[in-house]
Design a protein around this motif. Structure first.
Motif, PDB file in Angstrom:
ATOM      1  N   THR A   1      43.183  43.760  95.347  1.00 32.80           N
ATOM      2  CA  THR A   1      43.983  43.325  96.571  1.00 32.80           C
ATOM      3  C   THR A   1      43.310  43.550  97.988  1.00 32.80           C
ATOM      4  OG1 THR A   1      45.780  43.685  95.102  1.00 32.80           O
ATOM      5  CG2 THR A   1      46.417  43.536  97.537  1.00 32.80           C
ATOM      6  N   ALA A   2      43.278  42.627  98.609  1.00 31.94           N
ATOM      7  CA  ALA A   2      42.685  42.488  99.964  1.00 31.94           C
ATOM      8  C   ALA A   2      43.913  42.332 100.913  1.00 31.94           C
ATOM      9  CB  ALA A   2      41.655  41.556 100.395  1.00 31.94           C
ATOM     10  N   GLY A   3      43.811  43.048 102.238  1.00 30.97           N
ATOM     11  CA  GLY A   3      44.749  42.568 103.205  1.00 30.97           C
ATOM     12  C   GLY A   3      44.680  43.372 104.560  1.00 30.97           C
TER      13      GLY A   3
ATOM     14  N   TYR B   1      51.592  42.148 108.272  1.00 33.54           N
ATOM     15  CA  TYR B   1      50.531  42.104 106.968  1.00 33.54           C
ATOM     16  C   TYR B   1      50.374  41.085 106.232  1.00 33.54           C
ATOM     17  CZ  TYR B   1      50.496  47.098 108.412  1.00 33.54           C
ATOM     18  OH  TYR B   1      50.343  48.269 109.260  1.00 33.54           O
ATOM     19  N   GLY B   2      49.269  40.846 105.959  1.00 31.23           N
ATOM     20  CA  GLY B   2      49.031  39.829 104.787  1.00 31.23           C
ATOM     21  C   GLY B   2      47.942  40.281 103.660  1.00 31.23           C
ATOM     22  N   TYR B   3      48.626  40.075 102.418  1.00 30.80           N
ATOM     23  CA  TYR B   3      47.687  40.681 101.393  1.00 30.80           C
ATOM     24  C   TYR B   3      47.656  39.650 100.227  1.00 30.80           C
ATOM     25  CZ  TYR B   3      48.134  45.390 103.128  1.00 30.80           C
ATOM     26  OH  TYR B   3      48.066  46.545 103.761  1.00 30.80           O
ATOM     27  N   THR B   4      46.559  39.671  99.616  1.00 31.94           N
ATOM     28  CA  THR B   4      46.361  38.601  98.545  1.00 31.94           C
ATOM     29  C   THR B   4      45.657  39.191  97.380  1.00 31.94           C
ATOM     30  OG1 THR B   4      45.437  36.250  97.883  1.00 31.94           O
ATOM     31  CG2 THR B   4      44.185  37.670  99.879  1.00 31.94           C
ATOM     32  N   THR B   5      45.850  38.767  96.195  1.00 34.55           N
ATOM     33  CA  THR B   5      45.009  39.227  94.989  1.00 34.55           C
ATOM     34  C   THR B   5      44.591  38.096  94.095  1.00 34.55           C
ATOM     35  OG1 THR B   5      46.395  41.400  94.864  1.00 34.55           O
ATOM     36  CG2 THR B   5      45.197  40.812  92.734  1.00 34.55           C
ATOM     37  N   PRO B   6      43.341  38.024  93.737  1.00 32.03           N
ATOM     38  CA  PRO B   6      42.863  36.903  92.975  1.00 32.03           C
ATOM     39  C   PRO B   6      43.309  37.228  91.410  1.00 32.03           C
ATOM     40  CG  PRO B   6      40.881  38.273  93.531  1.00 32.03           C
ATOM     41  CD  PRO B   6      42.140  38.840  94.254  1.00 32.03           C
ATOM     42  N   LYS B   7      43.728  36.174  90.790  1.00 30.70           N
ATOM     43  CA  LYS B   7      44.191  36.259  89.565  1.00 30.70           C
ATOM     44  C   LYS B   7      44.046  34.910  88.916  1.00 30.70           C
ATOM     45  CE  LYS B   7      48.163  39.112  90.697  1.00 30.70           C
ATOM     46  NZ  LYS B   7      49.583  39.318  90.588  1.00 30.70           N
ATOM     47  N   ILE B   8      44.067  34.919  87.356  1.00 31.50           N
ATOM     48  CA  ILE B   8      44.041  33.781  86.818  1.00 31.50           C
ATOM     49  C   ILE B   8      45.686  33.632  86.168  1.00 31.50           C
ATOM     50  CG2 ILE B   8      41.718  34.041  85.782  1.00 31.50           C
ATOM     51  CD1 ILE B   8      42.878  35.007  83.175  1.00 31.50           C
ATOM     52  N   GLU B   9      45.847  32.303  85.850  1.00 33.52           N
ATOM     53  CA  GLU B   9      47.049  31.971  85.065  1.00 33.52           C
ATOM     54  C   GLU B   9      46.670  31.716  83.475  1.00 33.52           C
ATOM     55  OE1 GLU B   9      50.815  29.045  85.778  1.00 33.52           O
ATOM     56  OE2 GLU B   9      48.894  28.133  85.075  1.00 33.52           O
ATOM     57  N   ARG B  10      47.269  32.410  82.609  1.00 28.16           N
ATOM     58  CA  ARG B  10      47.085  32.333  81.325  1.00 28.16           C
ATOM     59  C   ARG B  10      48.216  31.755  80.686  1.00 28.16           C
ATOM     60  NH1 ARG B  10      43.141  34.310  78.259  1.00 28.16           N
ATOM     61  NH2 ARG B  10      42.726  35.994  79.485  1.00 28.16           N
ATOM     62  N   THR B  11      48.232  30.571  79.925  1.00 28.46           N
ATOM     63  CA  THR B  11      49.229  29.948  79.265  1.00 28.46           C
ATOM     64  C   THR B  11      48.916  30.047  77.757  1.00 28.46           C
ATOM     65  OG1 THR B  11      49.674  28.572  81.197  1.00 28.46           O
ATOM     66  CG2 THR B  11      50.571  27.737  79.149  1.00 28.46           C
ATOM     67  N   THR B  12      50.029  30.581  76.906  1.00 27.18           N
ATOM     68  CA  THR B  12      49.936  30.512  75.474  1.00 27.18           C
ATOM     69  C   THR B  12      50.558  29.368  75.033  1.00 27.18           C
ATOM     70  OG1 THR B  12      50.101  33.008  75.856  1.00 27.18           O
ATOM     71  CG2 THR B  12      50.356  32.033  73.520  1.00 27.18           C
TER      72      THR B  12
ATOM     73  N   SER C   1      55.252  45.598 106.746  1.00 20.75           N
ATOM     74  CA  SER C   1      54.599  46.716 106.301  1.00 20.75           C
ATOM     75  C   SER C   1      53.749  46.469 105.138  1.00 20.75           C
ATOM     76  CB  SER C   1      55.453  47.889 106.032  1.00 20.75           C
ATOM     77  OG  SER C   1      56.314  47.481 105.177  1.00 20.75           O
ATOM     78  N   PRO C   2      52.508  47.211 104.808  1.00 16.48           N
ATOM     79  CA  PRO C   2      51.892  46.854 103.296  1.00 16.48           C
ATOM     80  C   PRO C   2      52.772  46.449 102.255  1.00 16.48           C
ATOM     81  CG  PRO C   2      50.833  48.818 104.661  1.00 16.48           C
ATOM     82  CD  PRO C   2      52.214  48.425 105.367  1.00 16.48           C
ATOM     83  N   CYS C   3      52.306  45.340 101.595  1.00 17.62           N
ATOM     84  CA  CYS C   3      53.095  44.983 100.376  1.00 17.62           C
ATOM     85  C   CYS C   3      52.386  44.572  99.319  1.00 17.62           C
ATOM     86  CB  CYS C   3      53.666  43.519 100.971  1.00 17.62           C
ATOM     87  SG  CYS C   3      52.994  42.427 101.481  1.00 17.62           S
ATOM     88  N   THR C   4      52.855  44.470  98.046  1.00 16.16           N
ATOM     89  CA  THR C   4      52.242  44.190  96.908  1.00 16.16           C
ATOM     90  C   THR C   4      52.432  42.639  96.538  1.00 16.16           C
ATOM     91  OG1 THR C   4      52.524  46.419  96.102  1.00 16.16           O
ATOM     92  CG2 THR C   4      52.054  44.696  94.355  1.00 16.16           C
ATOM     93  N   PRO C   5      51.287  41.828  96.365  1.00 21.33           N
ATOM     94  CA  PRO C   5      51.478  40.429  96.059  1.00 21.33           C
ATOM     95  C   PRO C   5      52.090  40.207  94.811  1.00 21.33           C
ATOM     96  CG  PRO C   5      49.192  40.952  96.974  1.00 21.33           C
ATOM     97  CD  PRO C   5      49.930  42.138  96.603  1.00 21.33           C
ATOM     98  N   LYS C   6      52.829  39.390  94.767  1.00 24.16           N
ATOM     99  CA  LYS C   6      53.679  38.908  93.626  1.00 24.16           C
ATOM    100  C   LYS C   6      53.469  37.359  93.478  1.00 24.16           C
ATOM    101  CE  LYS C   6      56.379  42.778  93.138  1.00 24.16           C
ATOM    102  NZ  LYS C   6      55.570  43.870  92.229  1.00 24.16           N
TER     103      LYS C   6
END
Length: 180
Positions: free
Chosen positions: A53-55, A124-135, A174-179
């Motif tokens: 996560t970067a922010g 504050y702005g936070y982001t996390t790189p992810k993949i979307e996995r579909t089953t 304040s600092p947050c966790t990306p969802k």
């Protein structure tokens, strides 16, 4: 002559009253060919991180575009668990052809991905790189002689990378966790 004409007309009329007999080769319904086909069923989608996560806080009083260039810390692959037959590439081809959905086979560790966010002043702005996995489950079916369908089994289950990269984000006081 009248009697002959009348007799001919009666003979012709009687011949027309005779009901033609139809000959059926097989009694009952006509059968359907026993075609085998696949059905692709979407089960669920989820997100998996591929980097940290970067922010940061926007120190300005005005909204600013914050840009994040991050290096991926992990690699991910599309997964395949076989049921009856098939391979990963076969499963990817079936999903792409049936649902017109692109599947990424694998991602690489150490690749730079970039995201930007419009962050209001003082937030504050936070982001996390992810993949979307579909089953997806790929089922095998067969048409029956009575034109119904019979389930033969599962060809396999594909855990396809359907979005790469995907960025989770959050903006807060304040600092947050990306969802998600």
């Amino acid at each position: 002559m009248r009697k002959a004409a009348l007799a001919s007309a009666l003979a012709l009329g009687v011949g027309m009253l005779a009901i033609p007999q139809a000959q059926a080769a097989t009694p009952g319904e006509q059968g359907c060919p026993p075609d085998v086909w696949n059905k692709v069923v979407r089960i669920k989608s989820g997100y998996e991180p591929i980097g940290n996560t970067a922010g940061k806080r926007n120190g300005s009083s005005a909204t600013s575009r914050l840009t994040y260039a991050m290096s991926t810390t992990t690699s991910k692959e599309t997964t395949w668990s076989s049921g009856l037959t098939g391979s990963t590439s076969w499963g990817i081809a079936k999903v792409e052809a049936t649902l017109s959905r692109d599947i990424t086979e694998k991602t690489e560790k150490g690749r730079t991905v970039t995201n930007w966010m419009e962050v209001p002043g003082g937030k504050y702005g936070y982001t996390t790189p992810k993949i979307e996995r579909t089953t997806y489950v790929i089922e095998r079916w067969q048409d029956t002689a009575t034109c119904g369908a019979r389930f033969l089994g599962n060809e396999g289950t594909l855990g396809g990378i359907t979005v790469y990269p995907f960025f989770s984000e959050c903006i807060a006081s304040s600092p947050c966790t990306p969802k998600p």
